[in-house]
Write a protein that holds these residues in place. Structure first.
Motif, mmCIF file in Angstrom:
data_model
loop_
_atom_site.group_PDB
_atom_site.id
_atom_site.type_symbol
_atom_site.label_atom_id
_atom_site.label_comp_id
_atom_site.label_asym_id
_atom_site.label_seq_id
_atom_site.Cartn_x
_atom_site.Cartn_y
_atom_site.Cartn_z
ATOM 1 N N ARG A 299 0.769 -1.135 0.078
ATOM 2 C CA ARG A 299 0.018 -0.118 0.062
ATOM 3 C C ARG A 299 0.892 1.326 -0.244
ATOM 4 O O ARG A 299 1.819 1.458 0.812
ATOM 5 N N GLY A 324 -0.828 4.008 6.697
ATOM 6 C CA GLY A 324 -0.825 4.282 5.182
ATOM 7 C C GLY A 324 0.617 4.565 4.427
ATOM 8 O O GLY A 324 0.565 4.428 3.036
ATOM 9 N N THR A 339 -5.823 2.476 5.984
ATOM 10 C CA THR A 339 -5.983 1.070 6.443
ATOM 11 C C THR A 339 -6.799 1.012 7.671
ATOM 12 O O THR A 339 -6.843 1.638 8.523
ATOM 13 N N ASN A 441 -7.818 -1.800 2.943
ATOM 14 C CA ASN A 441 -7.012 -0.902 2.406
ATOM 15 C C ASN A 441 -7.673 -0.176 1.464
ATOM 16 O O ASN A 441 -7.986 -0.964 0.511
#
Length: 451
Positions: A299, A324, A339, A441
């Motif tokens: 991510r 994140g 997230t 996410n």
């Protein structure tokens, strides 16, 4: 017939009855004269003995004579027309028993010649048989005559399309005996299409051998038996209709459907290979790759300074800036991700949220959902007041969604994940978890709005 005489006196001559010829079903008679040569009144009982006794009578069966007198007794033979009365020579005896002098009993003998008679009964089953090329029938022949006969069969048909075979070809049944004969009927050419063809035929059953002997008995001639063989086509009529319909469908496919399918496929391929729109501020026009299957370690992005942290239903959801990663600055916005880590006790329902910061718009292009324990239940994802999807947890472990056109969420609106935990799964430790544990996410472009 010339009658003979039976004397009851001592030393009487031994005179027998003349031979007799009789046909079954007819009547023949003969006689015997009984004379009393004794010096007392004597009564005589006459009785038929031998194989002819069941169908032979004496009339009268008892006579009484004075000394020196005589009386003629009639012997009547009436053999039935039955296979049990076999043709040939059969002995006949008449016993003459004096009442006063039983020791002087006499048995007068003769021979009865039973004439032959012939009678055949035949039955053909079934009378109708269906087949492509051949049919099987069964002939039952019974000899109702009183002598063995050899039976022959003569098939008859209007043309020469059928062939016949009998097994056995010439049986020889005994009187009163039945025999079965197999008949096979075969055609020379098959019928490929069209209606069934009916072939009628006959079977004549008659005796073979001495034609003079056979010709003397009219009962030896039997009426022919009628039967049919129905030859059915190899391919039925409805098959032609089906083949015609299939041919029409095939022509329609090549003429109409196939070009349309090919055109639609080409359009789909052209649309798939078109370049993906580049979000504003993204270097090189490339969107960040979240990895196959939506793995959490890929991510990108992070929380803008001052963003409001996300809060889960049980206080375990991470905020976008903390989990994140760092955001990449751009002209009108930057790549960002958030997230939500949500833990839910078994049998309960919890929610986790991420709130878009003030003066910002979050354009979401990718989401990844992780169910790494294999929990069972229901998960619902909502963007603001818009429900995105509802998924059964037991149907996936990792699930990802991607959009070419971003889904925009305005400031202070939320990304919400709601989990109803029906049955916690088993993580990699091998021990069943006490509650469900899911991770969501979301990734996209976080843009600032004008103040």
């Amino acid at each position: 017939m010339t009658p003979s005489q039976a004397s009851s006196g001592p030393g009487a001559p031994d005179v027998d009855i003349p031979a007799v010829t009789v046909a079954p079903g007819d009547t023949a008679t003969t006689g015997v004269t009984v004379r009393n040569d004794s010096d007392i009144v004597e009564a005589y009982n006459l009785e038929v003995v031998g194989d002819c006794a069941p169908w032979t009578t004496v009339d009268p069966p008892r006579v009484s004579l004075y000394p020196g007198t005589s009386e003629t007794v009639t012997i009547r033979l009436e053999p039935p027309r039955s296979p049990e009365v076999r043709a040939g020579e059969v002995p006949l005896g008449v016993r003459v028993l004096p009442t006063e002098h039983p020791e002087s009993v006499r048995v007068l003998e003769t021979t009865v010649h039973i004439e032959e008679f012939r009678e055949l009964r035949a039955e053909l089953v079934p009378r109708r048989r269906r087949g492509w090329l051949r049919g099987r029938y069964r002939l039952t022949v019974r000899n109702q005559g009183n002598s063995p006969v050899r039976v022959g069969f003569t098939p008859g048909q209007a043309g020469e399309e059928l062939g016949f075979a009998f097994s056995p070809a010439e049986p020889k049944p005994e009187p009163g005996e039945s025999t079965e004969v197999g008949l096979r009927v075969r055609t020379g050419k098959p019928v490929w299409f069209g209606a069934p063809v009916v072939w009628p035929f006959t079977v004549d059953t008659a005796e073979t051998g001495d034609q003079e002997t056979v010709g003397r008995d009219a009962t030896a001639v039997r009426a022919p038996l009628d039967a049919e063989f129905v030859q059915i086509p190899i391919f039925p009529r409805w098959l032609l209709v089906v083949l015609a319909a299939l041919l029409a469908l095939l022509l329609a496919w090549f003429a109409l459907v196939r070009p349309a399918v090919r055109s639609a496929a080409e359009e789909a391929v052209n649309e798939a290979v078109q370049p993906r729109p580049t979000p504003a501020g993204q270097p090189g026009g490339q969107a960040p790759d979240t990895g196959p299957g939506g793995g959490l370690d890929a991510r990108p992005g992070g929380r803008e300074p001052g963003a409001t942290p996300g809060s889960g239903g049980d206080g375990s959801a991470a905020d976008a800036g903390t989990s994140g990663g760092a955001g990449v600055s751009g002209g009108a916005g930057r790549q960002s991700s958030a997230t939500i880590d949500l833990q839910t006790p078994g049998g309960a329902t919890r929610t986790g949220t991420y709130r878009v910061p003030d003066n910002s718009v979050f354009g979401i292009t990718d989401i990844v959902v992780a169910n790494f324990q294999g929990d069972e239940g229901v998960l619902t994802i909502t963007f603001g007041d818009r429900k995105i999807t509802t998924i059964a947890l037991e149907t996936f472990r990792n699930q990802d969604y991607h959009w070419v056109t971003p889904i925009e969420i305005p400031e202070n609106d939320t990304v919400t994940v709601e989990v109803t935990c029906e049955k916690p799964g088993t993580p990699a430790t091998g021990r069943r978890a006490r509650g469900c544990h899911e991770v969501l996410n979301v990734s996209g472009v976080l843009s600032r709005t004008a103040r």
